[in-house]
Enzyme design. Structure first.
Site, short mmCIF file in Angstrom:
data_model
loop_
_atom_site.label_atom_id
_atom_site.label_comp_id
_atom_site.label_asym_id
_atom_site.label_seq_id
_atom_site.Cartn_x
_atom_site.Cartn_y
_atom_site.Cartn_z
N PHE A 297 0.83 -1.20 0.00
CA PHE A 297 0.00 0.00 0.00
C PHE A 297 0.87 1.25 0.00
O PHE A 297 0.56 2.25 -0.61
CB PHE A 297 -0.89 -0.04 1.25
CG PHE A 297 -1.83 1.13 1.38
CD1 PHE A 297 -1.42 2.30 1.97
CD2 PHE A 297 -3.13 1.04 0.91
CE1 PHE A 297 -2.28 3.37 2.10
CE2 PHE A 297 -4.00 2.10 1.04
CZ PHE A 297 -3.57 3.28 1.63
N LYS B 255 -1.23 5.80 7.57
CA LYS B 255 -0.98 4.89 6.47
C LYS B 255 -1.10 5.69 5.17
O LYS B 255 -2.17 6.16 4.81
CB LYS B 255 -2.01 3.76 6.52
CG LYS B 255 -1.78 2.61 5.57
CD LYS B 255 -2.82 1.53 5.84
CE LYS B 255 -2.65 0.33 4.95
NZ LYS B 255 -3.68 -0.69 5.22
N ASP C 126 -7.40 -11.48 4.29
CA ASP C 126 -5.94 -11.33 4.44
C ASP C 126 -5.54 -11.39 5.91
O ASP C 126 -4.73 -10.60 6.38
CB ASP C 126 -5.46 -10.04 3.79
CG ASP C 126 -3.96 -10.05 3.53
OD1 ASP C 126 -3.38 -11.16 3.46
OD2 ASP C 126 -3.36 -8.97 3.42
#
Length: 823
Positions: A515, A532, A629
């Site tokens: 990401f 993030k 995930d």
């Protein structure tokens, strides 16, 4: 004449010694030393002559070494050394100290019958019966090596600590005699359960049925035992620290008292009445029907003052027919009259009760009651809360799911719990409260409207173009999502985040993945955050970013990471999370230096926390969500090592009863993907179950699934675990760096459940709610597991895909796995 006199004196002395040994055998003092063993027929007496140590028999030919009260005429045993290994038809037993400094019991044939099993390697070891009834073994320096108080049988004496000592490992518990004359281990066990808020439990050993629980310690006593009051002669103490949790009885005088677990399964407390020469009962379990565990089932309220005994908590109704209920068949319990609506619920106090079972509760030691209520309100699955310590008014207990084993006390016993109900249940037939709530709602709407208008005005003033701020050339339109869900998240300024992260400096970088990068930041109010940041060069992050914004903003659970907001400004895309100081599970689990800090309890709690988080995703949240995930690096740990599931970029929502889908773009991580998903692109809740099973085995073993653990046959972790299971050596899977505080039965149950979760066929795997039940209750019988998926050589797991050596290049952080037919 002198010779005759001397001979007479010698003869007299000889017969005196014989008389002394035959008539007064117990005058052997209070200690055993290497040169002075204790033989059958002799006893040791404590210095104040309260307790006696020696050999005894029941109504049989079996001989035991035990401790009993010396001056009480009724032979009252308080401890037995060899309760399950008696000496049979042999009165030649000897209790002595061997060459290794151990206290050992030897029969007449020289065979070892029992041992303290803790050698001091000292030739000067001493075993002594003390005035409190404790048999202690010390080495030559006087240091304690072993004591009978650490190994209780059916009796607890004042000064004994009943419960866990995490430094030594075993749980000091009581096990009943087989019968009044047979001291061998019986069918009942009274022990301290330390899961959630610690409480004592009485369980039948033959079938693991829970008979009774005391409820948690509330600062004054145990919640379910209001008649365990403080007397002038003695009082109770409960201590909980990082190293131990125990209960003890403290005497304030020379009164004799004991707590005993009878062969019938009743725990009783007695005090000795000297004037009447009798043991007087002052407290006992199982006094009435409501002492029976779960007498009225889930969400039921047991009340002996009620004609029907069983009633339902407010807002609930009987699950079974009213006829069964009135016939006092209440084991099915109660169900809600009105389902909860997370945003519109409220709490009502229920007074004078034994709080529900706290085995699966959450405890915050220093939280106030007000803060506890607010925290519970934010957790949609939180069903009730209460003060943990009523003496200080501090501490928070929160329950999730059904409330079990709640009872009402007619007198002034019990405490208050705050029960979550739908607003309609609270307001029913109460116009006063209805008007009050309407007023509150109106005010809230006005305030929220003003806040919303203010936010919109600020946003329009701050940003010249909403379109530009939401992505401009990247053409990201969040109002046109397939889920049609609005993004209900705070927006963070890019300037604010740059200041918080020191302009995204390398010193603040705490993670990296496909990401992009993750940074630690500090806001102006000193709140720590994790930022993030979607990489501008990433070709795989935009859809995941949108997916995560939509999903996680709607999720609220203590085992899911909390999303605080996002930033969509210029060409930046960022998500802001609560900061997890202990980072991710893999940083502990697979690091040889940090791995030993994960003891058995921490690992078990992590497994249970992850399981509850997945149950929330699969069943309890607004929509059914499949994570896709789940892996060790996506399990974050807060400062108390509580697990929180993160990274929902790959997750999928299912509405209604749909629970399976097929995709041409397989995403996830090698080693955690189920066979049907990896090979055919079919994913369902059972895909997450498979990943969770891998996590269980990794947490227990401290090893990655993608390793080779038996070089001769090249087994990965799943196959290695299966191989050990089939060979009957499953416990060899446990991480050698872990302490030995684990319970064999619980460890075997965890391994068993892990293997059930990784079975090759999806339909064979259990659902996550059932997984939690299997992990939580020893009473649930587990089916035998079948062969796990990918049970092949480690380098042949995925024959149509790149080899294990090439897998590292599939994705920067092993997030996306691409099938051969393309995306």
């Amino acid at each position: 004449m002198r010779e005759v006199t001397q001979q007479s004196i010698i003869t007299f002395f000889f017969f005196f010694l014989i008389f002394f040994n035959l008539i007064i055998p117990s005058m052997a003092g209070d200690s055993i030393i290497p040169t002075k063993p204790l033989k059958d027929g002799k006893t040791l007496i404590s210095s104040n002559e309260t307790f006696e140590l020696g050999f005894f028999s029941g109504n049989s030919n079996k001989r035991y070494v035990g401790i009993w009260y010396h001056k009480i005429p009724t032979h009252t045993n308080v401890w037995v050394a060899n309760r399950d290994d008696p000496i049979i038809n042999d009165r030649g037993g000897v209790l002595r100290i061997d060459n290794n400094g151990n206290l050992v019991l030897i029969d007449g044939g020289g065979n070892l019958v029992w041992s303290s099993k803790i050698g001091t390697n000292s030739t000067d070891s001493i075993a002594q019966i003390r005035d409190d009834g404790n048999l202690v073994l010390t080495d030559g320096t006087g240091s304690l090596a072993w004591q009978s108080f650490d190994h209780p049988t059916d009796t607890i004496l004042p000064g004994m600590k009943v419960g866990w000592d995490r430094r030594k490992g075993p749980n000091r518990s009581m096990i009943s005699w087989r019968s009044p004359n047979d001291p061998s281990s019986g069918d009942y066990k009274f022990y301290l359960d330390i899961h959630g808020s610690p409480q004592f439990m009485l369980r039948r050993r033959s079938d693991s049925v829970l008979i009774f629980r005391t409820g948690p310690w509330n600062g004054l006593g145990f919640s379910g035992v209001p008649d365990m009051k403080i007397y002038s002669l003695f009082h109770y103490e409960f201590v909980q620290t990082k190293t131990e949790a125990y209960f003890t009885l403290v005497l304030r005088s020379d009164v004799k008292a004991r707590l005993i677990l009878q062969p019938t399964g009743v725990v009783e407390k007695y005090v000795w009445v000297e004037q009447q020469q009798v043991w007087n009962e002052v407290w006992a379990t199982s006094k009435d029907q409501c002492d029976k565990y779960g007498a009225c089932g889930p969400n039921g309220l047991c009340n002996t003052s009620d004609v029907n005994v069983c009633d339902c908590l407010r807002g609930f109704k009987p699950k079974s027919t009213l006829q069964d209920w009135y016939l006092r068949v209440g084991s099915d319990g109660c169900v809600r009259k009105t389902e909860l609506d997370c945003g519109g619920d409220a709490f009502v106090p229920v007074s004078g009760v034994k709080v529900p079972d706290t085995s699966n509760s959450t405890v915050y030691e220093e939280m106030s009651l007000d803060a506890c209520g607010k925290a519970c309100a934010k957790e949609c699955s939180c069903t009730a809360y209460a003060t943990a310590n009523i003496s200080s008014g501090r501490g928070c207990l929160m329950w999730f799911g059904d409330l079990l084993d709640t009872r009402s006390f007619a007198d002034d016993g019990g405490q208050v719990i705050y029960l979550r109900l739908a607003a309609s249940e609270i307001n029913q037939n109460d116009e006063h409260h209805k008007k009050k709530w309407i007023g509150i709602i109106v005010v809230a709407v006005v305030v929220l409207s003003m806040l919303l208008l203010g936010s919109i005005f600020w946003f329009l003033w701050k940003k010249k173009s909403i379109k530009a701020r939401w992505g401009g050339n990247r053409n990201v339109n969040y109002s046109d999502r397939s889920n049609n869900e609005g993004m209900d998240l705070p927006l963070f300024d890019l300037d604010t985040l740059e200041i918080a992260t020191n302009n995204f400096s390398d010193a603040n970088k705490i993670g990296e993945g496909g990401f992009g990068l993750v940074y630690k930041g500090n806001l102006e109010d000193d709140q720590e955050i994790a930022v993030k940041r979607l990489s501008r060069n990433s070709t795989q992050g935009l859809d995941e970013f949108k997916n995560e914004v939509v999903l996680i903003a709607k999720l609220q659970h203590r085992n899911l990471v909390r999303l605080l907001g996002c930033c969509v400004e210029e060409d930046e895309r960022m998500l802001i999370y609560e900061y997890m100081p202990n980072k991710s599970l893999d940083t502990f689990l697979f690091d040889v230096k940090r791995n030993p800090s994960l003891n058995w309890r921490t690992r078990h709690d992590i497994i249970m926390g992850i399981a509850r988080g997945i149950v929330y995703l699969h069943q309890d949240s607004r929509f059914r969500i499949i994570h896709r995930d789940l892996k060790a690096s996506n399990i974050l740990l807060d400062k108390e090592m509580n697990p929180k599931i993160s990274d929902f970029g790959m997750a999928r929502i299912f509405r209604g009863d749909h629970g399976e889908a097929n995709t041409r773009r397989v995403v996830g991580t090698y080693g955690y993907m189920s066979p049907e998903y990896a090979m055919d692109g079919v994913f369902s809740v059972k895909s997450d179950v498979f990943s969770f099973g891998v996590l269980i085995l990794e947490i227990l073993s401290g090893k990655k699934n993608r390793g080779v653990y038996e070089l001769k046959i090249h087994l990965n972790l799943l196959a290695h675990a299966w191989h050990l299971w089939t060979e009957g050596n499953a416990l060899e899977l446990l991480d050698a760096s872990m302490d030995y505080s684990w319970s064999k039965s619980k460890a075997m149950r965890c391994i068993h459940v892990g293997l059930l979760c990784v079975q090759e066929r999806a339909e064979d795997r259990p659902t996550m709610p059932y997984v939690v039940t299997m992990l939580s209750s020893d009473a649930v019988t587990l089916p035998p597991p079948r062969q796990p998926g990918f049970y092949t050589k480690a380098n042949d797991l995925l024959p149509d895909w790149p080899s294990m050596q090439d897998q590292e290049s599939c994705s920067i952080n092993e997030v996306t796995v691409t099938m051969i037919d393309g995306r």
